[in-house]
Design a protein around this motif. Structure first.
Motif, PDB file in Angstrom:
ATOM      1  N   GLU A 195      -2.573  -6.518   6.960  1.00 16.67           N
ATOM      2  CA  GLU A 195      -2.958  -7.434   5.894  1.00 16.67           C
ATOM      3  C   GLU A 195      -1.797  -8.361   5.524  1.00 16.67           C
ATOM      4  O   GLU A 195      -1.986  -9.558   5.324  1.00 16.67           O
ATOM      5  CB  GLU A 195      -3.403  -6.654   4.653  1.00 16.67           C
ATOM      6  N   LYS A 217       0.852  -1.191   0.000  1.00  9.72           N
ATOM      7  CA  LYS A 217       0.000   0.000   0.000  1.00  9.72           C
ATOM      8  C   LYS A 217       0.881   1.231   0.000  1.00  9.72           C
ATOM      9  O   LYS A 217       1.872   1.294   0.722  1.00  9.72           O
ATOM     10  CB  LYS A 217      -0.889  -0.029   1.249  1.00  9.72           C
ATOM     11  N   LEU A 218       0.469   2.200  -0.780  1.00  5.35           N
ATOM     12  CA  LEU A 218       1.300   3.370  -1.098  1.00  5.35           C
ATOM     13  C   LEU A 218       2.161   3.882   0.059  1.00  5.35           C
ATOM     14  O   LEU A 218       3.373   3.730   0.061  1.00  5.35           O
ATOM     15  CB  LEU A 218       0.392   4.483  -1.613  1.00  5.35           C
ATOM     16  N   PRO A 250      -2.058 -12.323  -4.399  1.00  4.67           N
ATOM     17  CA  PRO A 250      -2.773 -11.252  -5.080  1.00  4.67           C
ATOM     18  C   PRO A 250      -3.175 -10.170  -4.085  1.00  4.67           C
ATOM     19  O   PRO A 250      -3.430 -10.465  -2.912  1.00  4.67           O
ATOM     20  CB  PRO A 250      -4.018 -11.936  -5.668  1.00  4.67           C
ATOM     21  N   GLY A 251      -3.186  -8.937  -4.541  1.00  3.29           N
ATOM     22  CA  GLY A 251      -3.716  -7.878  -3.683  1.00  3.29           C
ATOM     23  C   GLY A 251      -2.724  -7.191  -2.783  1.00  3.29           C
ATOM     24  O   GLY A 251      -3.121  -6.487  -1.864  1.00  3.29           O
ATOM     25  N   LEU A 287      -1.056  -4.675  -3.392  1.00  4.70           N
ATOM     26  CA  LEU A 287      -1.184  -3.227  -3.594  1.00  4.70           C
ATOM     27  C   LEU A 287      -2.004  -2.570  -2.489  1.00  4.70           C
ATOM     28  O   LEU A 287      -1.866  -1.390  -2.224  1.00  4.70           O
ATOM     29  CB  LEU A 287      -1.879  -2.949  -4.928  1.00  4.70           C
ATOM     30  N   ASN A 288      -2.889  -3.324  -1.859  1.00 10.59           N
ATOM     31  CA  ASN A 288      -3.756  -2.765  -0.829  1.00 10.59           C
ATOM     32  C   ASN A 288      -3.317  -3.153   0.577  1.00 10.59           C
ATOM     33  O   ASN A 288      -4.076  -3.008   1.516  1.00 10.59           O
ATOM     34  CB  ASN A 288      -5.194  -3.249  -1.041  1.00 10.59           C
ATOM     35  N   MET A 289      -2.100  -3.706   0.714  1.00  9.24           N
ATOM     36  CA  MET A 289      -1.726  -4.241   2.021  1.00  9.24           C
ATOM     37  C   MET A 289      -0.858  -3.293   2.836  1.00  9.24           C
ATOM     38  O   MET A 289       0.181  -2.844   2.384  1.00  9.24           O
ATOM     39  CB  MET A 289      -0.977  -5.567   1.849  1.00  9.24           C
TER      40      MET A 289
END
Lengths: 292, 457
Positions: free
Chosen positions: B285, B227-228, B276-277, B279-281
């Motif tokens: 998470e 996550k950014l 997967p995913g 990018l949002n962690m």
């Protein structure tokens, strides 16, 4: 003495709470935001706001890719969500306008999403969308469709959020349209029956045209609400991944409370305020022209 | 145009058939009182309450004082909460504790402190995240003089680097409570099954992650934050170990070849061998994936290790290994920082009682207890005390001590306006995870970060 003064000025005393409320809670914040939008300030109690003129507006409108992208995203989110909600909502209202067993129980169940807390909904949908263990991918697996990334994909995130919005707010459109349906006159239907119109003809030639003002009001109310959507997006993605779900509301929150660009945030909100004001005026004109 | 008053009057006429004098007067009175009460209510809502101080007793000078303490959701906060009754009994001070997730905490503190709140007494804060801003805004009390007074509490016992992070312009703004370094977590059982040695370099890590990665069995080679903004701190060790940094002498350096290699490595690990995913962690998470036994390697802060070794939270609690951060082309250079510190609100009305509380929470005894509960502290006497290490897994203690040698004292860009800076330098991470052009993203990031640096000169 005092009672005589009151007697004469009673017309001012009664509306005073309302007037004070509007002044304190609406007029003052808007005026203050407008003023602040010409300053740069990081909420510091030591460094006062610095005057920058229209610099904030210039930066936002001409050299901030995130602002333009988020503005565009806000509208595509609103338009797609409201479009789907309207079609589904009208359909469901027509369905509930028929008589069948268990209608009232179903109607109540159907209205539940609308009264649930958005942040809680967001957290539940995050679990549903979880790409590894989530329910959404289990359903796709059952249908033999390859799993999706949902919120974690820059391309699917906005659509995934639209689905949540549709799930929550379709009932509202249905509710408004249902109310409209129950107040329709019966004469045109009797005439249509005499003339031998088919059910499809009744729907497209009588029901929908008569419902048009109601649908219009529902759509415009819902659009203004959808434009302001913040809670579910912030709870679920906070604008990510890679800014792909950052709407104007999220962006202004980030500018304000994580970047502390208070002046920039104010100008951003002023621009948004003008847009929402325009929408509201559209609502008023539209109701005057087509409304009852 | 009839006004409300005549409407009310008329309604009485309708009900009673004729105007009755008494009810009319009575109703008017009620309506007036109501409208005045509402007016007063609106005005009164803008005021603030003030607490009345209690008379002081001699042995417990602050008895009866109520402190409002705002903490993060953090293992340290949980551990100190369990100790609070002891403090309350000893001093007679009542501590009212509030907990928030870290991002909400920053927002909460900022909003309240901006409004000049006097009700917050002590707070947990992240010196590298909001420290510069808070200190610049005059929200944190300068603790320099009082910290020197109490010889038994002993400020000189704190690790020099840790004190450095909470010192700005030679003034002490907080007391370090949690320190952290980035380490490599791995699954012992998976490495043994595959006959792989613990990776010592980033190249070995890439190879090992590739070898064990098997998505069809829900086992991924590697997981970390993507996550950014949260990812930036964990990228920093990759950056230093490749020979880069965020900035050098006021010039942004996130598009140097070293930096691009670091971004690429961190992104490749997640894109090729991650679940997967990512990018949002953020850390919860990413740790969840490891806790579920779905990842073989994880790089993150050592202070969070109890999340993986606690059997209540983790299905792999007995299979977690710890190793120093793998070396890049410039060696192994993890960050070593004070991640959390305690500060005193400059506007607090209970300055002395709050200082007592801070001293108690960071005393040798408490730091030892906190460290025994799994929170790496900043006191050297505790690190040199076998008692202070006894509850850490042996491999963990060795890893932390090793990581403390090769230290970089920051894990994010050193600027006041940290929010946009993190979002800027985090951009290339997300580009790398998505398999986009890292060089282009790094150039954009560098320009944006340079603009922030220029603004603060």
């Amino acid at each position: 003495m005092f009672s005589r003064w009151l007697e004469r000025n009673i017309k001012y005393v009664f509306p005073l709470p309302a007037v004070l409320f509007v002044l304190l809670m609406m007029v003052f914040p808007i005026a203050y935001t407008f003023r602040l939008s010409f300053y740069e300030w990081s909420m510091s109690s030591l460094v006062p706001p610095a005057w920058v003129g229209v610099e904030n507006y210039k930066t936002l409108l001409f050299s901030d890719p995130r602002f333009m992208a988020s503005l565009w995203r806000t509208f595509s989110f609103t338009i797609s969500a409201v479009a789907v909600e309207t079609v589904l909502g009208v359909g469901i209202a027509l369905l509930f306008n028929q008589d069948f067993k268990g209608k009232n129980a179903l109607k109540t169940l159907f209205l539940l999403p609308m009264i649930a807390t958005p942040v809680a909904i967001g957290l539940v949908w995050m679990l549903i969308y979880e790409p590894n263990i989530g329910f959404a991918n289990k359903v796709l697996q059952f249908l033999h469709i390859p799993p999706l990334l949902w919120l974690a994909s820059p391309h699917q995130v906005l659509a995934s959020l639209v689905v949540v919005d549709v799930w929550q707010w379709t009932p509202m459109i249905a509710l408004v349209v249902l109310a409209g349906l129950s107040s329709l006159p019966t004469e045109p239907y009797e005439a249509a029956m005499v003339d031998g119109a088919s059910r499809w003809q009744v729907l497209t030639k009588i029901t929908l045209p008569l419902l048009q003002p109601t649908i219009l009001v529902a759509v415009l109310l819902r659009s203004i609400d959808a434009l302001k959507t913040f809670d579910i997006i912030y709870a679920m993605t906070a604008g990510g991944p890679d800014f792909n779900s950052e709407t104007i509301n999220i962006y202004s929150f980030v500018q304000g409370f994580s970047y502390f660009h208070l002046g920039m945030t104010s100008s951003l909100l002023m621009i948004f305020f003008v847009i929402v004001l325009g929408m509201s005026m559209l609502l008023v004109t539209a109701r005057k022209r087509w409304g009852a | 145009m009839p006004n409300i008053y005549t409407i009310i009057q008329n309604s009485f006429k309708k009900v009673g058939g004729e105007t009755v004098k008494k009810p009319k007067k009575f109703l008017r009175g009620v309506a007036m009182v109501l409208s005045l009460a509402m007016t007063l209510g609106l005005v009164a809502g803008c005021g603030t309450k003030t607490a009345t101080p209690q008379p002081a007793a001699t042995d417990k000078p602050y008895a009866g004082t109520q402190l409002r303490v705002v903490f993060a959701n953090h293992p340290w906060a949980d551990a100190i909460k369990a100790q609070l009754p002891e403090f309350e009994q000893k001093t007679g001070i009542k501590v009212n504790l509030e907990n928030f997730f870290e991002d909400q905490l920053t927002t909460k503190l900022t909003v309240e402190l901006t409004s000049g709140t006097t009700t917050i007494d002590a707070m947990m804060f992240r010196p590298l995240q909001e420290g510069k801003l808070f200190a610049k805004n005059g929200w944190l009390n300068d603790l320099t003089t009082q910290s020197q007074k109490d010889k038994a509490w002993d400020i000189s016992d704190f690790n020099k680097g840790a004190i450095g992070t909470v010192t700005m312009d030679n003034k002490l703004y907080g007391v370090p409570i949690v320190t952290e370094r980035e380490i490599l977590y791995y699954r012992k059982d998976i490495l043994t099954q595959n006959n792989i040695a613990v990776p010592k370099t980033l190249d070995e890590l890439l190879a090992a992650a590739k070898k064990v990665n098997d998505p069809s069995k829900k086992l991924y080679g590697f997981v970390a934050r993507g996550k950014l903004s949260p990812a930036v701190t964990q990228l920093s060790s990759f950056l230093y170990s490749m020979g880069g940094d965020f900035a050098k002498d006021g010039k942004a350096t996130v598009n140097t070849p070293e930096a691009i290699k670091a971004y690429q490595t961190y992104g490749d690990l997640q894109r090729l061998y991650g679940p997967p995913g990512t990018l949002n962690m953020a850390w919860p998470e990413a740790f969840a994936v490891f806790q579920q036994g779905q990842a073989a390697f994880l790089t993150d802060a050592d202070s969070l290790y109890t999340n993986l070794t606690d059997p209540k939270k983790s299905t792999v609690s007995d299979k977690v290994g710890f190793a120093p951060f793998p070396a890049g082309s410039a060696g192994s250079k993890p960050y070593n920082i004070t991640s959390w510190a305690l500060a005193l609100n400059a506007k607090s009305k209970n300055q002395d009682a709050t200082w007592e509380f801070i001293k108690w929470a960071t005393s040798k005894e408490q730091v030892l207890k906190m460290q025994q509960a799994g929170n790496p502290g900043a006191r050297e006497s505790v690190w040199n005390n076998p008692e202070g290490l006894k509850n850490f897994p042996a491999e963990y203690a060795a890893t932390v001590k090793e990581s403390m040698k090769t230290s970089v004292d920051h894990d994010r860009p050193l600027v006041i306006n940290i929010g946009p800076a993190r979002d800027a330098v985090g951009g290339p991470i997300q580009a790398a995870i998505q398999g986009k052009d890292v060089k282009a993203a790094a150039d954009t990031a560098n320009a944006a970060f340079q603009a922030i640096l220029d603004k603060e000169k």
